[in-house]
Design a protein around this motif. Structure first.
Motif, short mmCIF file in Angstrom:
data_model
loop_
_atom_site.label_atom_id
_atom_site.label_comp_id
_atom_site.label_asym_id
_atom_site.label_seq_id
_atom_site.Cartn_x
_atom_site.Cartn_y
_atom_site.Cartn_z
N LYS A 167 -32.56 -12.28 -9.65
CA LYS A 167 -32.94 -10.87 -9.49
C LYS A 167 -33.53 -10.34 -10.79
O LYS A 167 -34.51 -9.58 -10.78
CB LYS A 167 -31.71 -10.05 -9.09
N GLU A 168 -32.95 -10.75 -11.91
CA GLU A 168 -33.45 -10.33 -13.22
C GLU A 168 -34.87 -10.84 -13.44
O GLU A 168 -35.75 -10.12 -13.93
CB GLU A 168 -32.51 -10.88 -14.31
N ILE A 169 -35.12 -12.09 -13.07
CA ILE A 169 -36.46 -12.68 -13.20
C ILE A 169 -37.46 -11.95 -12.31
O ILE A 169 -38.56 -11.60 -12.74
CB ILE A 169 -36.42 -14.19 -12.83
N ALA A 170 -37.06 -11.70 -11.06
CA ALA A 170 -37.94 -10.99 -10.12
C ALA A 170 -38.24 -9.58 -10.62
O ALA A 170 -39.36 -9.08 -10.44
CB ALA A 170 -37.28 -10.94 -8.74
N GLY A 171 -37.26 -8.95 -11.24
CA GLY A 171 -37.45 -7.61 -11.79
C GLY A 171 -38.46 -7.62 -12.92
O GLY A 171 -39.34 -6.75 -12.99
N TYR A 172 -38.34 -8.61 -13.80
CA TYR A 172 -39.30 -8.71 -14.91
C TYR A 172 -40.72 -8.94 -14.39
O TYR A 172 -41.68 -8.35 -14.90
CB TYR A 172 -38.90 -9.85 -15.85
N LEU A 173 -40.84 -9.78 -13.36
CA LEU A 173 -42.16 -10.10 -12.81
C LEU A 173 -42.68 -9.03 -11.86
O LEU A 173 -43.78 -9.14 -11.34
CB LEU A 173 -42.10 -11.44 -12.06
N LYS A 174 -41.83 -7.99 -11.63
CA LYS A 174 -42.18 -6.89 -10.72
C LYS A 174 -42.50 -7.40 -9.31
O LYS A 174 -43.46 -6.97 -8.67
CB LYS A 174 -43.36 -6.08 -11.28
N LEU A 175 -41.67 -8.34 -8.84
CA LEU A 175 -41.83 -8.87 -7.49
C LEU A 175 -41.23 -7.91 -6.49
O LEU A 175 -40.26 -7.21 -6.78
CB LEU A 175 -41.15 -10.24 -7.37
N GLU A 176 -41.79 -7.90 -5.31
CA GLU A 176 -41.32 -6.99 -4.26
C GLU A 176 -39.91 -7.35 -3.82
O GLU A 176 -39.57 -8.53 -3.66
CB GLU A 176 -42.29 -7.09 -3.06
N ASP A 177 -39.07 -6.34 -3.60
CA ASP A 177 -37.70 -6.51 -3.11
C ASP A 177 -36.92 -7.50 -3.99
O ASP A 177 -36.41 -8.52 -3.52
CB ASP A 177 -37.72 -7.00 -1.66
N SER A 178 -36.82 -7.19 -5.27
CA SER A 178 -36.16 -8.09 -6.22
C SER A 178 -34.69 -8.33 -5.88
O SER A 178 -34.13 -9.37 -6.22
CB SER A 178 -36.27 -7.51 -7.64
N ALA A 179 -34.05 -7.39 -5.16
CA ALA A 179 -32.64 -7.55 -4.80
C ALA A 179 -32.42 -8.72 -3.84
O ALA A 179 -31.31 -9.22 -3.71
CB ALA A 179 -32.11 -6.26 -4.16
N SER A 180 -33.49 -9.17 -3.18
CA SER A 180 -33.37 -10.29 -2.23
C SER A 180 -33.40 -11.65 -2.92
O SER A 180 -33.28 -12.68 -2.27
CB SER A 180 -34.50 -10.23 -1.20
N PHE A 181 -33.57 -11.65 -4.23
CA PHE A 181 -33.49 -12.90 -4.99
C PHE A 181 -32.04 -13.07 -5.44
O PHE A 181 -31.62 -12.55 -6.46
CB PHE A 181 -34.44 -12.86 -6.21
#
Length: 341
Positions: free
Chosen positions: A241-255
């Motif tokens: 989720k932290e990685i997805a947040g940094y990359l600004k990926l959609e719906d980071s909570a789903s990682f």
């Protein structure tokens, strides 16, 4: 087990000395999975409590059916199957009854899961991985980068990252060989970290405190320095989720914490690996389970589309080869056919 066999078993237990009977009961309890024994026990206790409330001591198909019918009004299908699995194990051990033979019950369970789609963790693409390892500042994300490298190289679960010890990581030439002795399937797994990633891992291990009292490989990292505190399972679970947040990926909570393992399986499948290689890589015994970890990626679908188009051998004509760029009208088609006649 028949009623006669069960009666004989109970009779044998009654003739057994108390100390041996206790040892037998303790041995039975040890047959349950060690890590989740409390969960198994509490699931069984809830069933016993429910039976007591309904004034029955019997475990029969109709009783278990009624119990799961009631549970189905509170829980989703995936939870019901989990509870069924735990009850199947505990009832078999404690009561010598195999509820897996209750065909009407299993038919009911399958009906409750009809149309249900389990929610799986999202996966990181190869571009996502490359961008994070290349662009994320080491001062803040170095430990997360190393966890990502281990996670996708070995299809690691969060608890497997927790259990990696210093002795489990060996350098062989330009590679790192990692041994996972304690896995969910009880069998050890070994994976290799390629030389492209070794420099990042080495940068992290060089910062390890000399006075660290733990042999766990992953220790806490903050503001460019490692501390003596270890990284726990919850922190590993939050890293995707932290990685997805940094990359600004959609719906980071789903990682979720399973993202590293699913990403690893998907990247391997996208590279063209067969199911045997995939199962060996992740330690899966079932092909269905292994395939369930593969994300339906655009890259994989693109490969399939290319294979199909190649099989058709379709090659569209260039516009210059046609008399007119526009497709012929219905009247033109009729005129052509008439003239040919």
């Amino acid at each position: 087990m028949s009623d006669q066999e069960k009666h004989s078993s109970d009779e044998w237990l009654q003739c057994t000395p108390p100390e041996l009977r206790e040892a037998a009961e303790n041995t039975r309890d040890e047959l349950l999975p060690t890590k989740s024994q409390k969960m198994y026990e509490s699931t069984y206790d809830a069933f016993v409590k429910w039976k007591r409330a309904h004034k029955t001591k019997v475990t029969s198909e109709s009783i278990v059916m009624a119990y799961f019918k009631e549970l189905s009004e509170k829980y989703k299908s995936s939870t019901l199957w989990s509870m069924f699995s735990m009850l199947k194990a505990t009832i078999k051990i404690k009561e010598n009854t195999d509820i897996d033979q209750y065909h009407s019950l299993k038919a009911f369970m399958k009906k409750t899961s009809s149309g249900f789609v389990s929610k799986k963790s999202k996966v990181l693409s190869s571009e996502n991985v490359e961008k994070f390892l290349t662009e994320a500042p080491d001062r803040e994300y170095l430990a997360t980068k190393v966890a990502l490298i281990f996670g996708i190289s070995g299809a690691c679960r969060s608890n497997e990252l927790v259990n990696i010890r210093l002795r489990d990581v060996k350098k062989e030439g330009n590679l790192l060989v990692v041994n996972l002795p304690d896995t969910k399937t009880k069998g050890p797994r070994t994976f290799v970290i390629s030389e492209e990633f070794v420099k990042i891992v080495q940068q992290y291990t060089d910062l390890r405190p000399q006075n660290a009292m733990t042999d766990r490989f992953f220790v806490n990292y903050q503001k460019g320095k490692c501390t003596c505190q270890v990284i726990g399972i919850h922190k590993f679970s939050k890293m995707p989720k932290e990685i997805a947040g940094y990359l600004k990926l959609e719906d980071s909570a789903s990682f979720t914490g399973h993202a590293f393992r699913r990403t690893s399986a998907t990247l391997l499948a996208d590279s063209g690996a067969n199911i045997t290689t995939l199962k060996r890589h992740g330690g899966w015994k079932s092909s269905n389970v292994a395939e369930g970890y593969i994300e339906e990626s655009v890259k994989n679908k693109s490969k399939i589309g290319h294979i199909i188009s190649t099989a058709v051998n379709f090659a569209p004509a260039e516009p210059s080869e046609r008399n007119n760029d526009d497709p012929p009208s219905k009247r033109e088609k009729i005129e052509t056919i008439t003239s040919e006649k």
